[in-house]
Every structure is written in structure tokens, then in C-alpha cells.
Scaffold this motif. Structure first.
Motif, short mmCIF file in Angstrom:
data_model
loop_
_atom_site.label_atom_id
_atom_site.label_comp_id
_atom_site.label_asym_id
_atom_site.label_seq_id
_atom_site.Cartn_x
_atom_site.Cartn_y
_atom_site.Cartn_z
N ASP A 144 0.81 -1.22 0.00
CA ASP A 144 0.00 0.00 0.00
C ASP A 144 0.84 1.27 0.00
N ALA A 145 2.14 1.14 -0.22
CA ALA A 145 3.03 2.32 -0.19
C ALA A 145 3.00 3.01 -1.54
N HIS A 146 2.45 4.20 -1.58
CA HIS A 146 2.38 4.97 -2.82
C HIS A 146 3.31 6.17 -2.72
N GLY A 147 4.01 6.45 -3.79
CA GLY A 147 4.97 7.55 -3.78
C GLY A 147 4.47 8.75 -4.55
N THR A 148 5.39 9.63 -4.87
CA THR A 148 5.08 10.86 -5.61
C THR A 148 4.71 10.51 -7.05
N GLU A 149 3.72 11.23 -7.56
CA GLU A 149 3.28 11.00 -8.94
C GLU A 149 3.10 12.34 -9.64
N ILE A 150 3.92 12.57 -10.66
CA ILE A 150 3.79 13.78 -11.46
C ILE A 150 3.68 13.37 -12.93
N GLY A 151 3.06 14.21 -13.72
CA GLY A 151 2.97 13.95 -15.15
C GLY A 151 1.73 13.20 -15.59
N GLY A 152 0.99 12.58 -14.66
CA GLY A 152 -0.24 11.91 -15.02
C GLY A 152 -0.06 10.60 -15.75
N LEU A 153 1.11 9.98 -15.76
CA LEU A 153 1.32 8.70 -16.44
C LEU A 153 0.69 7.57 -15.63
N PRO A 154 0.17 6.55 -16.26
CA PRO A 154 -0.45 5.43 -15.54
C PRO A 154 0.59 4.63 -14.76
N ASP A 155 0.13 4.03 -13.64
CA ASP A 155 1.02 3.23 -12.80
C ASP A 155 1.44 1.97 -13.51
N ARG A 156 2.67 1.55 -13.27
CA ARG A 156 3.21 0.32 -13.83
C ARG A 156 3.68 -0.56 -12.68
#
Length: 405
Positions: free
Chosen positions: A50-62
């Protein structure tokens, strides 16, 4: 049975020993060792589901793969050198963060970037502006890449993220400036303390050496004219010897004060008893001045305050310096010493009438009178010294009693 008791005692002492030794070892350890747990913690948390990090740019998760594991290590482990080599740490973390975001892993290890930026602002010593410029320029191609990969993402998100990184850097710079200011403040306090202590020791040496050596010189000069009177010659030489011994004793005490072990019961410290002279000390001081050939009238009134604090020592130094100046510059002049003890203060007046040779305002460097004025001012008293209208010289001091300064 004895072995079991010893084992039990050792077991009982072990927790206390660990609590005492571990913090000491930790404080003495290299900064890399102390920063390593943070890096390892970041690696471990990055693998939590459940550890989610920083997300910039709006790219889908891989999903994480072998490259993602490498990027997690690349972003996290450099934090171990964030204080030793902050620029290297930021460079490695930035590369790992850029690839992580462009690939869409968005791992929790990306949290290392603001920590690295804060560390650079706080611990980078040289080329700080160059590092800030390089980081800002390097962010431009990353922003362009995000804009191409996801054209629908508003540019404001990239700008906001950049400003957040600038804030982290600025917070580190503020911590650094605060630390530097605190270090300069401590250094300034230490320097002022050293200067005050050197001034105090120089003042004490001036009082002791000038008084005793002046008395010895005057007594030795007088002894030259007493060769026809063996009794008086022996008395004069005895006075010179006694004065020299007192000078040695006072100098030894000052050297004891310079000993780092003074007051701890170790070394050459002869105890912690105060060196404040008593009323008998003033009388002995007057008697020694009389033996040097100076006619002195001594009057002491009242009872010393209990406790007198530093006032008694300051009063003694005022009389000592005034009598020394009388011997040097008004030798043979009638001299009066008046000391009055009140409930809250001591007043001292020492004057010459100008009837002897060389009477008048003392010459010299004036360091002695300046030192007396400083002593009295510290205790909140009044001090004056100057020629009398009818001739001679007078020194007056009002010294508040009871101050522990």
C-alpha cells in the motif's frame, strides 16, 4: 551459588550498561552510519503493497519489475551519504527519481528527492549556487518529457512540483543559516569569556606584582642608607624578604587559578577557600606600607557585612593600589586610609597630602586605576581618583556589599 549470584548481577547491570554505551557509540559514529537507517527504511517501505509515492505527469502506474527494484535502491541508498556528500546524493536520487516517474513506477522511494534537496541546502558548503542552477536546468528536460508523454496534463502541476522542491531546498538553507548563526554566537560568547578572563588575570597580576615589587624596591632603596645601623638594616632586609614571599604566594595562587583542575580537588589546587582578605588583611597591608617608609594613618569603622561577597576583596584592592601609587609617586607624604563598613556598602578613601617628594597625580599607564574603576563598576558602585585642590591625591570608592559577583 556464588557464580549464579555474579551472573545475576551481571544480567541486572547489562540493560543499564547498554543504555549508557549505545547512545555514546551512536554519537561518536560517522554520519554515514547514522544516516544509513533512514535509507534502509525507505527501501523497506517501498516494497509494502500500500506504499504509494510521488506521482507527477499523469502517467499510468506500472507494476514493479527488476528495473523498478534498481531504481528504488538508486533513490534510497544515497541518503546514507546525504550529509557527507550532499551533491552526490542529490545527483543519484534525481536520476533515479526521473526514470522512476517516466516509467510510471511511482515508488515510495521518490520521497528521497525532497530529503536530498533539504540535505543539500543544509550541508553543501561550496558551489551552492551552481548546484541550484544545475538542478533547475536539469528539471527542464524532465518537464518537457512529461509534456510529450501526456499532453493533456496542465503545466501548472509541473510548476507546483518544482516550487515544492525549491521550498525543500530553502528549508535546508534556513537550517544551515540558523546553525551557522548559532555557531558564531557560541564562538563570540567563548571569545568574550576568554577576553574577560584574560583581563581579570591581567588585573590581578598588576595588583599583586606592582604592589609587592614597588614595596620591595622602596625597602631596598632605604636599606642602602642603613649600613651604619645594623638593627634597622636587618629590619629593612627582613621586610624585603617578607614582601617577596608574599608576592610568591599571591602569584602561586593566580597560577592555581589558571590550572584546569582548580576547584575540583585535583592537581595543585590547595582548596576552594576564598582569597578575600579580612580586616586584618587591610591592617597588615598598611603595616607593610609603613615599613616601606610611608607614614600611613589607618581608620576602620563599622562591621563588615555578612556575607560581603566580592566587596571586601575589591575594597582591599582599592587600598592596595592607592598605597602602591603613594609609594611610587608621593613617597614620604602623609597618607590616610579610611574604610567604613555599612550594612549594604563599603566606602574607602585613600589620600596623600602632597608633603613628600614627587607627590601629585600618578603617572604610569593608568592601568591600575582603570582596573579599580572596572571592579567597582561591576558591583554597581562609584569610583573616583584625582588631585586634591589643596595638593596631593585622593582615591574614593563606594562598593555595594553582599554581591556574589
Amino acid at each position: 551459588m556464588i557464580g549464579m549470584v555474579s551472573l545475576r548481577r551481571a544480567r541486572d547491570r547489562w540493560p543499564a550498561l547498554v543504555r549508557r554505551r549505545v547512545p555514546q557509540w551512536w554519537r561518536r559514529s560517522d554520519v554515514t552510519i547514522r544516516d544509513l537507517p533512514l535509507a534502509l527504511l525507505l527501501v523497506a517501505v517501498s516494497f509494502l503493497p500500500d506504499a504509494h509515492g510521488t506521482e507527477i505527469g499523469g502517467l499510468p502506474d506500472r507494476p514493479l519489475d527488476a528495473l523498478a527494484l534498481l531504481l528504488i535502491v538508486l533513490q534510497s541508498l544515497p541518503l546514507a551519504v546525504r550529509r557527507r556528500w550532499p551533491a552526490v546524493c542529490l545527483a543519484l536520487v534525481s536520476v533515479g527519481f526521473a526514470v522512476d516517474q517516466l516509467r510510471g513506477y511511482h515508488s515510495f522511494a521518490g520521497t528521497a528527492l525532497p530529503i536530498a534537496l533539504l540535505s543539500v541546502g543544509a550541508h553543501l558548503v561550496r558551489h551552492r549556487r551552481t548546484a541550484a542552477l544545475v538542478f533547475s536546468v536539469a528539471y527542464v528536460p524532465l518537464a518537457v518529457a512529461f509534456a510529450r508523454l501526456d499532453p493533456g496534463e496542465p503545466p501548472s502541476e509541473l510548476v507546483t512540483f518544482y516550487l515544492a522542491m525549491v521550498l525543500a531546498w530553502g528549508l535546508g538553507a534556513w537550517l544551515r543559516s540558523t546553525r551557522v548563526a548559532d555557531a558564531e554566537h557560541r564562538l563570540r560568547i567563548a571569545e568574550d569569556t576568554r577576553t574577560a578572563e584574560r583581563t581579570r588575570i591581567a588585573r590581578e597580576l598588576h595588583d599583586v606584582v606592582t604592589h609587592h615589587v614597588t614595596a620591595m624596591v622602596v625597602q631596598a632603596e632605604a636599606a642602602r642608607y642603613l649600613t651604619a645601623s645594623p638593627d634597622r638594616l636587618d629590619q629593612s632586609l627582613t621586610a624585603v624578604t617578607d614582601t617577596g614571599r608574599r608576592a610568591i604566594a599571591d602569584l602561586r595562587h593566580l597560577l592555581d587559578l589558571l590550572n584546569p583542575d582548580h576547584g575540583t580537588g585535583h592537581g595543585t589546587d590547595r582548596g576552594t577557600e576564598p582569597r578575600t582578605p579580612s580586616g586584618g588583611g587591610l591592617l597588615a597591608l598598611v603595616e607593610r606600607t609603613r615599613l616601606a617608609g610611608q607614614p600611613v594613618e589607618f581608620t576602620e569603622e563599622g562591621t563588615p557585612a555578612q556575607p560581603a561577597g566580592s566587596a571586601e576583596l575589591v575594597a582591599y584592592r582599592v587600598v592596595q593600589e592607592a598605597l602602591t601609587n603613594a609609594l611610587k609617586y608621593a613617597h614620604g607624604s602623609r597618607t590616610s586610609v579610611q574604610v567604613r563598613h555599612a550594612e549594604r556598602e563599603i566606602t574607602v578613601e585613600v589620600g596623600t597630602d602632597g608633603s613628600g617628594s614627587g607627590a601629585g597625580s600618578p603617572g604610569g599607564s593608568g592601568r591600575g586605576l582603570a582596573g579599580l574603576r572596572e571592579r567597582v563598576d561591576i558591583l554597581g558602585g562609584d569610583f573616583s581618583a584625582g588631585p586634591r585642590t589643596e595638593g596631593g591625591f585622593v582615591v574614593r570608592a563606594r562598593i555595594p556589599a553582599g554581591s556574589p559577583s
